[in-house]
Every structure is written in structure tokens, then in C-alpha cells.
Design an enzyme around this catalytic site. Structure first.
Site, PDB file in Angstrom:
ATOM      1  N   ASN A  32      32.462  24.767  89.329  1.00 46.77           N
ATOM      2  CA  ASN A  32      30.995  24.763  89.241  1.00 46.77           C
ATOM      3  C   ASN A  32      30.591  24.254  87.855  1.00 46.77           C
ATOM      4  O   ASN A  32      29.868  24.902  87.116  1.00 46.77           O
ATOM      5  CB  ASN A  32      30.425  26.150  89.524  1.00 46.77           C
ATOM      6  CG  ASN A  32      28.940  26.120  89.830  1.00 46.77           C
ATOM      7  OD1 ASN A  32      28.169  26.948  89.360  1.00 46.77           O
ATOM      8  ND2 ASN A  32      28.504  25.153  90.618  1.00 46.77           N
ATOM      9  N   GLY A  36      28.360  22.544  79.597  1.00 48.40           N
ATOM     10  CA  GLY A  36      29.214  23.370  78.748  1.00 48.40           C
ATOM     11  C   GLY A  36      30.684  23.054  78.993  1.00 48.40           C
ATOM     12  O   GLY A  36      31.457  22.848  78.045  1.00 48.40           O
ATOM     13  N   HIS A  37      31.074  22.993  80.260  1.00 49.28           N
ATOM     14  CA  HIS A  37      32.455  22.646  80.593  1.00 49.28           C
ATOM     15  C   HIS A  37      32.786  21.229  80.130  1.00 49.28           C
ATOM     16  O   HIS A  37      33.875  20.965  79.605  1.00 49.28           O
ATOM     17  CB  HIS A  37      32.683  22.707  82.111  1.00 49.28           C
ATOM     18  CG  HIS A  37      32.528  24.065  82.710  1.00 49.28           C
ATOM     19  ND1 HIS A  37      31.438  24.412  83.467  1.00 49.28           N
ATOM     20  CD2 HIS A  37      33.335  25.161  82.673  1.00 49.28           C
ATOM     21  CE1 HIS A  37      31.583  25.661  83.888  1.00 49.28           C
ATOM     22  NE2 HIS A  37      32.716  26.142  83.416  1.00 49.28           N
ATOM     23  N   GLN A  61      40.757  38.449  88.210  1.00 48.46           N
ATOM     24  CA  GLN A  61      39.850  38.871  87.140  1.00 48.46           C
ATOM     25  C   GLN A  61      38.505  39.386  87.645  1.00 48.46           C
ATOM     26  O   GLN A  61      37.649  39.749  86.842  1.00 48.46           O
ATOM     27  CB  GLN A  61      39.646  37.733  86.145  1.00 48.46           C
ATOM     28  CG  GLN A  61      38.813  36.563  86.649  1.00 48.46           C
ATOM     29  CD  GLN A  61      38.912  35.379  85.719  1.00 48.46           C
ATOM     30  OE1 GLN A  61      39.958  34.766  85.556  1.00 48.46           O
ATOM     31  NE2 GLN A  61      37.797  35.049  85.065  1.00 48.46           N
ATOM     32  N   GLY A 149      35.429  27.975  75.657  1.00 49.32           N
ATOM     33  CA  GLY A 149      34.080  28.132  75.133  1.00 49.32           C
ATOM     34  C   GLY A 149      33.909  29.430  74.361  1.00 49.32           C
ATOM     35  O   GLY A 149      34.445  30.473  74.744  1.00 49.32           O
ATOM     36  N   GLU A 150      33.157  29.371  73.280  1.00 49.78           N
ATOM     37  CA  GLU A 150      32.872  30.572  72.490  1.00 49.78           C
ATOM     38  C   GLU A 150      31.865  31.486  73.182  1.00 49.78           C
ATOM     39  O   GLU A 150      31.662  32.622  72.738  1.00 49.78           O
ATOM     40  CB  GLU A 150      32.376  30.180  71.097  1.00 49.78           C
ATOM     41  CG  GLU A 150      33.467  29.530  70.251  1.00 49.78           C
ATOM     42  CD  GLU A 150      32.979  29.050  68.892  1.00 49.78           C
ATOM     43  OE1 GLU A 150      31.751  29.159  68.626  1.00 49.78           O
ATOM     44  OE2 GLU A 150      33.811  28.559  68.108  1.00 49.78           O
ATOM     45  N   LYS A 151      31.242  31.015  74.272  1.00 50.75           N
ATOM     46  CA  LYS A 151      30.305  31.882  74.986  1.00 50.75           C
ATOM     47  C   LYS A 151      31.012  33.136  75.492  1.00 50.75           C
ATOM     48  O   LYS A 151      30.447  34.224  75.480  1.00 50.75           O
ATOM     49  CB  LYS A 151      29.652  31.135  76.160  1.00 50.75           C
ATOM     50  CG  LYS A 151      28.588  31.975  76.882  1.00 50.75           C
ATOM     51  CD  LYS A 151      27.835  31.148  77.903  1.00 50.75           C
ATOM     52  CE  LYS A 151      28.580  31.039  79.202  1.00 50.75           C
ATOM     53  NZ  LYS A 151      28.606  32.322  79.968  1.00 50.75           N
ATOM     54  N   ASP A 152      32.258  32.971  75.950  1.00 50.16           N
ATOM     55  CA  ASP A 152      33.067  34.123  76.354  1.00 50.16           C
ATOM     56  C   ASP A 152      33.864  34.582  75.132  1.00 50.16           C
ATOM     57  O   ASP A 152      35.077  34.362  75.031  1.00 50.16           O
ATOM     58  CB  ASP A 152      33.989  33.734  77.513  1.00 50.16           C
ATOM     59  CG  ASP A 152      33.197  33.398  78.767  1.00 50.16           C
ATOM     60  OD1 ASP A 152      32.483  34.284  79.264  1.00 50.16           O
ATOM     61  OD2 ASP A 152      33.285  32.249  79.234  1.00 50.16           O
ATOM     62  N   GLN A 155      36.849  37.001  75.568  1.00 49.71           N
ATOM     63  CA  GLN A 155      37.919  36.294  76.275  1.00 49.71           C
ATOM     64  C   GLN A 155      38.699  35.399  75.320  1.00 49.71           C
ATOM     65  O   GLN A 155      39.938  35.357  75.348  1.00 49.71           O
ATOM     66  CB  GLN A 155      37.326  35.453  77.409  1.00 49.71           C
ATOM     67  CG  GLN A 155      38.333  34.524  78.084  1.00 49.71           C
ATOM     68  CD  GLN A 155      37.717  33.729  79.214  1.00 49.71           C
ATOM     69  OE1 GLN A 155      37.535  34.223  80.302  1.00 49.71           O
ATOM     70  NE2 GLN A 155      37.372  32.479  78.950  1.00 49.71           N
TER      71      GLN A 155
END
Length: 297
Positions: A32, A36-37, A61, A149-152, A155
Site C-alpha cells: 500500500n 513515504g515508502h 506482528q 522510516g523514522e515515523k515508526d 520499530q
């Protein structure tokens, strides 16, 4: 662009690249894909001679069956975007390929501490699932570098520790969060927002920016600051789920020695759970004293 869904042909291609001494850059995703990806893919292109992307919605997960079932799957559209970006290989395994004996008996990877605090405490097993699938993908793709990504934020911290602890010869590169023009962090889950919810969603980032300004100005009553932020979110129709202010390097409590804090936020807007974070530069008491002393000289 090669699209491979089985392990044997993937191993064959990786073996050829490694014999040719190609530097492999890897971007694991759950599909999806949005800008960002694609930003991660472009970063991978800068860092490697060949770029591999995986698309796999990892059941290990997810802590809720309905969340897994409802996760958007847009494979053909994703592949078209990756072709445009010049990706060399896309690995699209099924759950049966990665977990041939099922989830219950599969070996897992635990990252103690980091994986069970904060988001990990409220979603038991989530980061175990992330660490396990990323380890398996790393073993299959054998990249020199992998982009996340730094959004997670948590993680990324879990994966960095896992790679360090397990002596994996892989450079982990964090890529800054990509945002819409109104500040909303790009996410596959944004597609689930209604028109009205989408208009209210930027309040999440706006509230974090307000908190950051408060902290940079010296505010340290962090529990009260979080309560004030809760009030701002509720006033906009969001329901706070998790809200933390932690040391950005350890994810432990902010102390006098902390140089950076990170605001970690999860909130529901309707049925959609949004996450975001913001790193805040802090002035330590010692730094302030040094400034005062140097000014007086």
C-alpha cells in the site's frame, strides 16, 4: 524489474549479485505504498547498486485479526510505482512461503527491553513479529544497507539493536518522516479516514509541535504537558491512545542529562489509529550554566 514470490529464485538472484560484488540496498514494506515508502526507495537507490523491496503483510506482528484482515493490499498499484522508481527486484512472498510450518511453531526473535516497553507493552508480541520477519528477510536478501522510516521510531530502535546484538553486517539507515503539506505524517492508514477525519488529522502533528516549543522553552512538568496535549486532541475529536515523552537515544525516562527527547504519539480518529513522533532538542542545565558563565565573562 523482477517480481519473485518464492525463496529459491530469490536466493539465485541474490547469489548472482553477491558474486558480482553488487551492493544491495533493501526496503522492507507491507505494501500500500505512498510517497513515504518511495522516499525510502530513493534513499536506497543512493546507497546501493541494486535495490530490492519486499511487500509482505506480516501476520506475526498483528495483535488483532480484524486489523490484519483490513490492512490494505494494493499489489499491482505498488508494483507499478516501484517500476517507475527503477527498483531491481520485488519480493512478494505469501505467509505460507515465509512461515511454512505456521506461526505457532516458528522460531522468533526477541529484543529485550525495547520490544516490550511503550508500544510493545500495549501490543504484546508486536515487535517480536517485526524482529522475526525482518531477520528472516535480511537472511534471504543479504543486503549491505536497509532503509526504514523514522515515523515508526520504536520499530527503528528495535531493529538497530537487533542488528547490533546479532552482529549482522547491515547498515541501518533511518529516513525522516514524509509529511503531507498540512503536516500529517504519510501512512497507509490515512486512506481509511473520512473526509471530515482527514481535515482534523493534522492536529496530531500540530499538538506535537506545540509540545516541542514548550519543552524547548524549558517546561519539564512532562506529565502535565501530556495531559494538556490530551485535551487538545480530544477537543479536535481525536482519542489519545498512547502518549510518551522519552529520551530519544534510550527510550528511557528523560533526565537532566538527556540531549534529545522524543514525543511518541498514537491516537484514534474514528476507527483509524494514527501514530507519529517528533524529536526535541533539549538544553541541559549544565549547558545553560555554561552559557550564563560565558556571557558574564
Amino acid at each position: 524489474m523482477q517480481v519473485i514470490s518464492e525463496v529459491a529464485p530469490l536466493r539465485d538472484q541474490i547469489s548472482q549479485w553477491r558474486k558480482a560484488d553488487k551492493r544491495i540496498a533493501f526496503v522492507p514494506t507491507m505494501g500500500n505504498l505512498h510517497q513515504g515508502h518511495l522516499t525510502l526507495v530513493r534513499k536506497a537507490r543512493e546507497l546501493g547498486e541494486v535495490v530490492a523491496v519486499s511487500i509482505f503483510v506480516n501476520p506475526m506482528q498483528f495483535d488483532r485479526a480484524d486489523d490484519l484482515a483490513n490492512y490494505p493490499r494494493t499489489l499491482e498499484d505498488d508494483l507499478a510505482k516501484l517500476r517507475e522508481e527503477g527498483v531491481d527486484l520485488v519480493f512478494t512472498p505469501s505467509a505460507e512461503v515465509l512461515y511454512p510450518q505456521g506461526l505457532e511453531t516458528h522460531t522468533t526473535v526477541d529484543v529485550p527491553g525495547l520490544a516490550t516497553m511503550l508500544e510493545g507493552a500495549s501490543r504484546p508480541g508486536h515487535f517480536r513479529g517485526v524482529a522475526t520477519v525482518v531477520t528472516k528477510l535480511f537472511n534471504l536478501v543479504q543486503p549491505s544497507v536497509a532503509c526504514f522510516g523514522e515515523k515508526d521510531f520504536q520499530q527503528l530502535a528495535v531493529i538497530r539493536k537487533m542488528v547490533t546484538d546479532m552482529a549482522m553486517p547491515i547498515e541501518i539507515v533511518g529516513v525522516p518522516t514524509v509529511r503531507e503539506s498540512d503536516g500529517l505524517a504519510m501512512s497507509s492508514r490515512n486512506n481509511n479516514l473520512t473526509v471530515d477525519e482527514r481535515q482534523r488529522a493534522p492536529v496530531l502533528a500540530k499538538t506535537m509541535r506545540w509540545m516541542s516549543a514548550q519543552m524547548r522553552n524549558g517546561r519539564r512538568d512532562l506529565d502535565d504537558l501530556i495531559e494538556d496535549a490530551h485535551d487538545q486532541l480530544r477537543a479536535a475529536g481525536l482519542q489519545p491512545d498512547e502518549f510518551y515523552i522519552r529520551d530519544a537515544s534510550t527510550l528511557g525516562q528523560v533526565t537532566e542529562e538527556s540531549r534529545q527527547a522524543v514525543i511518541l504519539v498514537a491516537a484514534y480518529l474514528g476507527q483509524t489509529r494514527l501514530i507519529d513522533n517528533l524529536v526535541v532538542e533539549l538544553q541541559r542545565a549544565a549547558d545553560k550554566t555554561e552559557k550564563v558563565e560565558s556571557a558574564s565573562h
